[in-house]
Design a protein around this motif. Structure first.
Motif, PDB file in Angstrom:
ATOM      1  N   PRO A  20      61.231 -72.225  -0.349  1.00 22.11           N
ATOM      2  CA  PRO A  20      61.549 -71.202   0.640  1.00 22.11           C
ATOM      3  C   PRO A  20      60.458 -71.057   1.690  1.00 22.11           C
ATOM      4  CG  PRO A  20      60.553 -70.177  -1.248  1.00 22.11           C
ATOM      5  CD  PRO A  20      60.488 -71.683  -1.458  1.00 22.11           C
ATOM      6  N   TRP A  21      59.555 -72.042   1.780  1.00 26.25           N
ATOM      7  CA  TRP A  21      58.411 -71.846   2.668  1.00 26.25           C
ATOM      8  C   TRP A  21      58.637 -72.461   4.044  1.00 26.25           C
ATOM      9  CZ3 TRP A  21      58.136 -73.805  -2.218  1.00 26.25           C
ATOM     10  CH2 TRP A  21      58.160 -75.180  -2.341  1.00 26.25           C
ATOM     11  N   GLU A  22      59.872 -72.380   4.518  1.00 28.16           N
ATOM     12  CA  GLU A  22      60.127 -72.781   5.888  1.00 28.16           C
ATOM     13  C   GLU A  22      59.477 -71.750   6.818  1.00 28.16           C
ATOM     14  OE1 GLU A  22      64.276 -73.064   6.318  1.00 28.16           O
ATOM     15  OE2 GLU A  22      64.553 -74.442   4.647  1.00 28.16           O
ATOM     16  N   THR A  23      58.891 -72.209   7.901  1.00 33.27           N
ATOM     17  CA  THR A  23      58.234 -71.313   8.847  1.00 33.27           C
ATOM     18  C   THR A  23      58.861 -71.459  10.216  1.00 33.27           C
ATOM     19  OG1 THR A  23      56.566 -73.021   9.256  1.00 33.27           O
ATOM     20  CG2 THR A  23      56.051 -71.379   7.576  1.00 33.27           C
ATOM     21  N   ASP A  27      54.244 -76.174  13.789  1.00 31.35           N
ATOM     22  CA  ASP A  27      52.971 -76.679  13.266  1.00 31.35           C
ATOM     23  C   ASP A  27      52.548 -75.960  11.990  1.00 31.35           C
ATOM     24  OD1 ASP A  27      52.506 -74.249  14.474  1.00 31.35           O
ATOM     25  OD2 ASP A  27      50.508 -74.799  15.204  1.00 31.35           O
ATOM     26  N   GLN A  28      53.371 -75.046  11.482  1.00 29.80           N
ATOM     27  CA  GLN A  28      53.056 -74.345  10.247  1.00 29.80           C
ATOM     28  C   GLN A  28      53.672 -75.078   9.058  1.00 29.80           C
ATOM     29  OE1 GLN A  28      54.672 -70.450  11.141  1.00 29.80           O
ATOM     30  NE2 GLN A  28      52.617 -69.596  11.367  1.00 29.80           N
ATOM     31  N   ASP A  50      50.310 -66.027  10.094  1.00 28.76           N
ATOM     32  CA  ASP A  50      51.152 -64.932  10.547  1.00 28.76           C
ATOM     33  C   ASP A  50      51.989 -64.476   9.357  1.00 28.76           C
ATOM     34  OD1 ASP A  50      53.241 -66.728  10.228  1.00 28.76           O
ATOM     35  OD2 ASP A  50      53.669 -66.948  12.355  1.00 28.76           O
ATOM     36  N   PRO A  51      52.815 -63.439   9.517  1.00 29.49           N
ATOM     37  CA  PRO A  51      53.574 -62.940   8.367  1.00 29.49           C
ATOM     38  C   PRO A  51      54.491 -63.975   7.726  1.00 29.49           C
ATOM     39  CG  PRO A  51      53.552 -61.301  10.115  1.00 29.49           C
ATOM     40  CD  PRO A  51      52.936 -62.550  10.691  1.00 29.49           C
ATOM     41  N   HIS A  52      55.032 -64.894   8.524  1.00 22.61           N
ATOM     42  CA  HIS A  52      55.923 -65.908   7.965  1.00 22.61           C
ATOM     43  C   HIS A  52      55.149 -66.883   7.089  1.00 22.61           C
ATOM     44  CE1 HIS A  52      58.875 -64.269  10.697  1.00 22.61           C
ATOM     45  NE2 HIS A  52      58.086 -64.521  11.726  1.00 22.61           N
ATOM     46  N   LEU A  53      54.006 -67.340   7.573  1.00 22.98           N
ATOM     47  CA  LEU A  53      53.196 -68.247   6.764  1.00 22.98           C
ATOM     48  C   LEU A  53      52.661 -67.517   5.534  1.00 22.98           C
ATOM     49  CD1 LEU A  53      52.061 -71.091   6.574  1.00 22.98           C
ATOM     50  CD2 LEU A  53      50.087 -70.355   7.897  1.00 22.98           C
ATOM     51  N   LYS A  54      52.343 -66.247   5.678  1.00 26.97           N
ATOM     52  CA  LYS A  54      51.887 -65.458   4.534  1.00 26.97           C
ATOM     53  C   LYS A  54      52.949 -65.401   3.445  1.00 26.97           C
ATOM     54  CE  LYS A  54      50.541 -60.760   3.223  1.00 26.97           C
ATOM     55  NZ  LYS A  54      50.271 -59.379   3.718  1.00 26.97           N
ATOM     56  N   ALA A  55      54.185 -65.121   3.830  1.00 27.57           N
ATOM     57  CA  ALA A  55      55.265 -65.032   2.845  1.00 27.57           C
ATOM     58  C   ALA A  55      55.481 -66.370   2.149  1.00 27.57           C
ATOM     59  CB  ALA A  55      56.551 -64.570   3.525  1.00 27.57           C
TER      60      ALA A  55
END
Length: 298
Positions: A20-23, A27-28, A50-55
């Motif tokens: 589920p780690w799609e950003t 480049d993330q 950012d919050p998306h990469l954090k999640a």
């Protein structure tokens, strides 16, 4: 990233989790690499924090901890976090690892001149989070501090004749470690994983059986990067539909957790068994797990 391109897979008897780690930024990325010999897992972060990469990073770290590796290295060399906003997550991951049944150490690897390294270091007394400047340094530190574990390994040719040795090894491990209640389930699961590697990878195979505080950890490494998946029904042939994917479905319903992650040369498929998972399996279907013979392959 498509579902069939996920860096690794985690599953348990109730649910399969694809990556589920799609950003949202191209480049993330969060990538995972396992190592059979050291049993370490490396999680690499790329791009702007950012919050998306954090999640994504938080989910990946929690997922890796389920696999009970010998340690997790968070490689942050390619993470853009000049304000040090990611520091609380690495502290939290360190705490999560300290509270897993196998006490998985989590360390951070990043340049000593990075602002994030300075922030973690100045709070080291409270966070107690180790920081290393390079991956070799982090790997060496985790290997040196790792407690002694009981681990049996096999190195096999991709030949079905190797399966009796697999069942023999499981029997010896369960007897020596006083885990006979896990024997039937562990035998069925490990022979399925090895048989799958023989059939689908066709490469040299490495097998590890490791004692954990809560049960057994099984790992099978091959040199084919394709990850396993639970196959659906095969249309048009009820008989083939029943047989297709039988092996992984047996694994899926027999263990506490199982999954696969890439290595630098292929993949590792692992499974975690506890006394609870074995007891539930035996109560549900006591006649479906053979004791010493190889189950059907998926």
């Amino acid at each position: 990233m498509r579902r069939d391109q996920s860096p690794f897979l985690l599953a348990n008897p109730r649910r399969v989790h694809a990556a589920p780690w799609e950003t949202r930024e191209p480049d993330q990325a969060v990538t995972v690499v396992g190592d059979f010999d050291t049993a370490l897992t490396e999680v690499e972060l790329h791009g702007r924090w950012d919050p998306h990469l954090k999640a994504s990073a938080a989910h990946v770290l929690r997922t890796c901890l389920v696999g009970q590796p010998a340690g997790i290295i968070a490689d942050l060399h390619d993470l853009a976090d000049p304000g040090g906003e990611s520091a609380p997550l690495w502290c939290a991951a360190h705490t999560w690892g300290a509270h897993t049944p196998s006490l998985v150490p989590v360390v951070v690897c990043l340049p000593t001149a990075a602002p994030l390294a300075a922030l973690i270091t100045c709070r080291a007394a409270r966070w107690n989070l180790p920081v290393y400047a390079s991956l070799p340094e982090a790997r060496a530190a985790l290997r040196s501090r790792a407690p002694r574990t009981d681990r049996l390994t096999l190195h096999l040719a991709p030949d079905i004749d190797a399966l009796p040795l697999v069942t023999q090894t499981i029997g010896e491990a369960c007897a020596a470690w006083h885990m006979l209640t896990l024997h039937r389930t562990a035998c069925a699961v490990l022979t399925e994983l090895v048989a799958n590697a023989i059939e689908h990878a066709g490469t040299r195979i490495d097998v590890a059986v490791t004692r954990r505080p809560s049960g057994l950890h099984l790992a099978v490494q091959d040199h084919d990067p394709r990850l396993p998946h639970l196959a659906g029904a095969v249309p048009g042939d009820p008989g083939d539909s029943e047989r297709h994917g039988y092996g992984l479905r047996l694994v899926h319903t027999s263990v506490t957790a199982w999954g696969a992650l890439p290595t630098r040369t292929g993949k590792i498929v692992w499974a975690v068994l506890t006394a609870k998972s074995a007891g539930e399996r035996n109560r549900r279907r006591p006649s479906t797990i053979p004791g010493t013979t190889a189950p059907r392959r998926s």
